[in-house]
Scaffold this active site. Structure first.
Site, PDB file in Angstrom:
ATOM      1  N   ASN A  42     -10.110   0.072   0.415  1.00  0.00           N
ATOM      2  CA  ASN A  42      -8.643   0.141   0.384  1.00  0.00           C
ATOM      3  C   ASN A  42      -8.183  -0.383  -0.979  1.00  0.00           C
ATOM      4  O   ASN A  42      -8.298  -1.572  -1.258  1.00  0.00           O
ATOM      5  CB  ASN A  42      -8.066  -0.717   1.527  1.00  0.00           C
ATOM      6  CG  ASN A  42      -6.548  -0.713   1.553  1.00  0.00           C
ATOM      7  OD1 ASN A  42      -5.899  -0.303   0.586  1.00  0.00           O
ATOM      8  ND2 ASN A  42      -5.979  -1.167   2.654  1.00  0.00           N
ATOM      9  N   CYS A  57       0.819  -1.233   0.000  1.00  0.00           N
ATOM     10  CA  CYS A  57       0.000   0.000   0.000  1.00  0.00           C
ATOM     11  C   CYS A  57       0.847   1.275   0.000  1.00  0.00           C
ATOM     12  O   CYS A  57       0.317   2.365  -0.189  1.00  0.00           O
ATOM     13  CB  CYS A  57      -0.965  -0.010   1.180  1.00  0.00           C
ATOM     14  SG  CYS A  57      -2.117  -1.395   1.124  1.00  0.00           S
ATOM     15  N   HIS A  72      -2.956   7.235   2.752  1.00  0.00           N
ATOM     16  CA  HIS A  72      -3.504   5.942   2.349  1.00  0.00           C
ATOM     17  C   HIS A  72      -4.855   5.674   3.028  1.00  0.00           C
ATOM     18  O   HIS A  72      -4.975   5.798   4.249  1.00  0.00           O
ATOM     19  CB  HIS A  72      -2.497   4.854   2.702  1.00  0.00           C
ATOM     20  CG  HIS A  72      -3.001   3.476   2.466  1.00  0.00           C
ATOM     21  ND1 HIS A  72      -3.664   3.111   1.314  1.00  0.00           N
ATOM     22  CD2 HIS A  72      -2.954   2.355   3.245  1.00  0.00           C
ATOM     23  CE1 HIS A  72      -3.995   1.843   1.389  1.00  0.00           C
ATOM     24  NE2 HIS A  72      -3.585   1.362   2.550  1.00  0.00           N
TER      25      HIS A  72
HETATM   26  N1  COA Z   1     -17.706  -8.408  10.302  1.00  0.00           N
HETATM   27  C1  COA Z   1     -18.011  -8.676  11.590  1.00  0.00           C
HETATM   28  N2  COA Z   1     -17.085  -8.908  12.520  1.00  0.00           N
HETATM   29  C2  COA Z   1     -15.801  -8.867  12.145  1.00  0.00           C
HETATM   30  C3  COA Z   1     -15.401  -8.587  10.825  1.00  0.00           C
HETATM   31  C4  COA Z   1     -16.422  -8.357   9.873  1.00  0.00           C
HETATM   32  N3  COA Z   1     -16.160  -8.056   8.576  1.00  0.00           N
HETATM   33  N4  COA Z   1     -14.055  -8.598  10.759  1.00  0.00           N
HETATM   34  C5  COA Z   1     -13.614  -8.874  11.994  1.00  0.00           C
HETATM   35  N5  COA Z   1     -14.668  -9.048  12.824  1.00  0.00           N
HETATM   36  C6  COA Z   1     -14.665  -9.384  14.236  1.00  0.00           C
HETATM   37  C7  COA Z   1     -13.396 -10.060  14.691  1.00  0.00           C
HETATM   38  O1  COA Z   1     -13.459 -11.443  14.431  1.00  0.00           O
HETATM   39  C8  COA Z   1     -13.378  -9.752  16.179  1.00  0.00           C
HETATM   40  O2  COA Z   1     -14.206 -10.660  16.829  1.00  0.00           O
HETATM   41  P1  COA Z   1     -13.779 -11.248  18.270  1.00  0.00           P
HETATM   42  O3  COA Z   1     -13.657 -10.032  19.157  1.00  0.00           O
HETATM   43  O4  COA Z   1     -14.913 -12.144  18.610  1.00  0.00           O
HETATM   44  O5  COA Z   1     -12.474 -11.922  18.055  1.00  0.00           O
HETATM   45  C9  COA Z   1     -14.039  -8.380  16.245  1.00  0.00           C
HETATM   46  O6  COA Z   1     -14.724  -8.180  14.996  1.00  0.00           O
HETATM   47  C10 COA Z   1     -13.029  -7.264  16.434  1.00  0.00           C
HETATM   48  O7  COA Z   1     -11.898  -7.558  15.609  1.00  0.00           O
HETATM   49  P2  COA Z   1     -10.745  -6.544  15.404  1.00  0.00           P
HETATM   50  O8  COA Z   1      -9.714  -7.138  14.496  1.00  0.00           O
HETATM   51  O9  COA Z   1     -10.292  -5.980  16.724  1.00  0.00           O
HETATM   52  O10 COA Z   1     -11.558  -5.416  14.630  1.00  0.00           O
HETATM   53  P3  COA Z   1     -11.045  -4.030  14.241  1.00  0.00           P
HETATM   54  O11 COA Z   1     -11.934  -3.020  14.812  1.00  0.00           O
HETATM   55  O12 COA Z   1      -9.571  -3.881  14.431  1.00  0.00           O
HETATM   56  O13 COA Z   1     -11.305  -4.044  12.655  1.00  0.00           O
HETATM   57  C11 COA Z   1      -9.994  -4.340  10.674  1.00  0.00           C
HETATM   58  C12 COA Z   1     -10.671  -5.014  11.848  1.00  0.00           C
HETATM   59  C13 COA Z   1      -9.334  -5.386   9.800  1.00  0.00           C
HETATM   60  C14 COA Z   1     -11.067  -3.596   9.892  1.00  0.00           C
HETATM   61  C15 COA Z   1      -8.954  -3.331  11.208  1.00  0.00           C
HETATM   62  O14 COA Z   1      -8.098  -3.973  12.109  1.00  0.00           O
HETATM   63  C16 COA Z   1      -8.133  -2.722  10.115  1.00  0.00           C
HETATM   64  O15 COA Z   1      -8.609  -1.898   9.366  1.00  0.00           O
HETATM   65  N6  COA Z   1      -6.820  -3.023  10.049  1.00  0.00           N
HETATM   66  C17 COA Z   1      -5.927  -2.472   9.023  1.00  0.00           C
HETATM   67  C18 COA Z   1      -6.284  -3.063   7.716  1.00  0.00           C
HETATM   68  C19 COA Z   1      -5.559  -2.610   6.496  1.00  0.00           C
HETATM   69  O16 COA Z   1      -5.983  -1.718   5.841  1.00  0.00           O
HETATM   70  N7  COA Z   1      -4.491  -3.269   6.138  1.00  0.00           N
HETATM   71  C20 COA Z   1      -3.880  -3.112   4.852  1.00  0.00           C
HETATM   72  C21 COA Z   1      -2.543  -2.543   4.859  1.00  0.00           C
HETATM   73  S1  COA Z   1      -2.496  -0.859   5.259  1.00  0.00           S
END
Ligand code: COA
Length: 350
Positions: A301, A129, A271
């Protein structure tokens, strides 16, 4: 035509001057027409429209049709950037992508050929990214060293081709798209002049964002890949924290190098990984969120295409205006990060 006749004679071109600044003078984008909404994703995976919108800021994303590849998007965006710059030739094409058409060769030469940029130097850059920022720095380097006078820098990705369709986390986040800019040799005081740059990496955390199989690490084992290991995988929670920390740090570094402060920045184009990451960077830098361009709601993204797509959407809406000081920043797999500065040029995004 014989091979010798096709290759010779080389055109006589005067050597470009060394030490020039890279000036952004054209901007083009391309998105596939197929829209995938949160409701579409919620209809097949264990998630909801509200969860995706609330936790990421994404409402919909674009996805390529079967058979459409990264080069198809890159060609369209590249052509539009050239039109925006009112140019029909460049000396080099830098394509930032994590989803090349093939593992070998690079996709950039084919893109250059299809745009009609015969003989242009062409290569791919993979910084996930952060790829577009690394591509800009590469293009600026080609100009500063006198290798090229004009460079087309494209960020294009089709993450829908590597995302696990069964993963509710990654399938909800990523979208496909392409954005491109034309850089020309110029002077540092001109509108559009890029720099300084801050680029960095931390390979210790390479496993946080990865496609585990398909490369030499797995293929040299001569064992079949683990099921699912051909898909993109990421440690979302850790990546989330590191993205905020590293993009904030890189923004501060580039401003320090330029002898400027945060209040000198009119707009941040960073980004678009998650709207909460953009808000987190604004918070960490103590800057109003209104200064941060956001288009993640419509495209998700889009990896290497993210920054140029955000620039184009803000340029079209009038949020980016000529003369404003703009900070570009990104973070991605590797891990990698980067930032640069420019005063926005008087251009029309195509
Ligand atoms: N729908 C519903 N629940 C979801 C879900 C979805 N699409 N994705 C994850 N969850 C759940 C998880 O399983 C977790 O459940 P648990 O607490 O029972 O284990 C809960 O939601 C919270 O998970 P968490 O990972 O803490 O959520 P978050 O608020 O961090 O959001 C992302 C997850 C992936 C959206 C976030 O971490 C993110 O944006 N990370 C960066 C991603 C990115 O852009 N990476 C690319 C390179 S820059």
């Amino acid at each position: 035509m014989t091979e010798a006749a096709r290759v010779l004679p080389f055109p006589e071109t005067p050597p470009p001057a060394r030490g020039a600044s890279a000036v952004l003078c054209g901007l083009g984008t391309w998105l596939p027409s197929r829209v995938v909404t949160n409701a579409d994703i919620a209809s097949r995976l264990d998630t909801s429209e509200e969860w995706i919108r609330g936790r990421t800021g994404i409402r919909e994303r674009r996805v390529v049709d079967p058979g459409v590849s990264t080069s198809d998007l890159a060609v369209e965006a590249g052509q539009r950037a050239l039109k925006s710059a009112d140019l029909d030739h460049v000396d080099a094409v830098v394509l930032a992508t994590t989803t090349p058409d093939h593992p070998c060769p690079a996709t950039a030469p084919e893109v250059a050929h299809r745009i009609g940029l015969e003989r242009a130097a062409a290569f791919d850059v993979n910084a996930v990214c952060t790829g577009f920022l690394y591509g800009l720095a590469s293009g600026a380097g080609l100009i500063a060293t006198g290798v090229a006078e004009r460079v087309l820098v494209i960020g294009a990705d089709t993450f829908s081709t590597i995302v696990d369709p069964a993963s509710r986390t990654t399938a909800a986040i990523f979208g496909d798209g392409a954005g491109a800019v034309v850089l020309r040799a110029g002077a540092p005081h001109e509108l559009g002049a890029l720099g300084p740059f801050d680029l960095g990496s931390d390979g210790q955390d390479a496993d946080l964002i990865t496609v585990p199989s398909g490369g030499s690490r797995q293929r040299s084992t001569h064992e079949p890949p683990e099921p699912g290991s051909e898909f993109f995988q990421m440690e979302g929670r850790t990546v989330f924290r590191k993205a905020i920390y590293q993009m904030s740090g890189s923004a501060q570094n580039v401003l320090r190098k330029a002898g400027l402060g945060l209040r000198d920045v009119d707009r941040f184009v960073i980004h678009q990984a998650n709207i909460r990451i953009v808000n987190g960077v604004a918070d960490m830098l103590g800057q109003p969120v209104a200064k941060f361009v956001r288009n993640i709601g419509e495209v998700g993204n889009t990896a290497a295409a993210s920054v140029p797509l955000a620039m184009a959407s803000a340029c079209e809406s009038g949020e980016l205006r000529a003369g404003q000081r703009v900070l570009l920043g990104a973070f991605g797999g590797g891990l990698t990060w980067g930032a640069t500065l420019l005063r926005w040029p008087d251009i029309e995004a195509m």
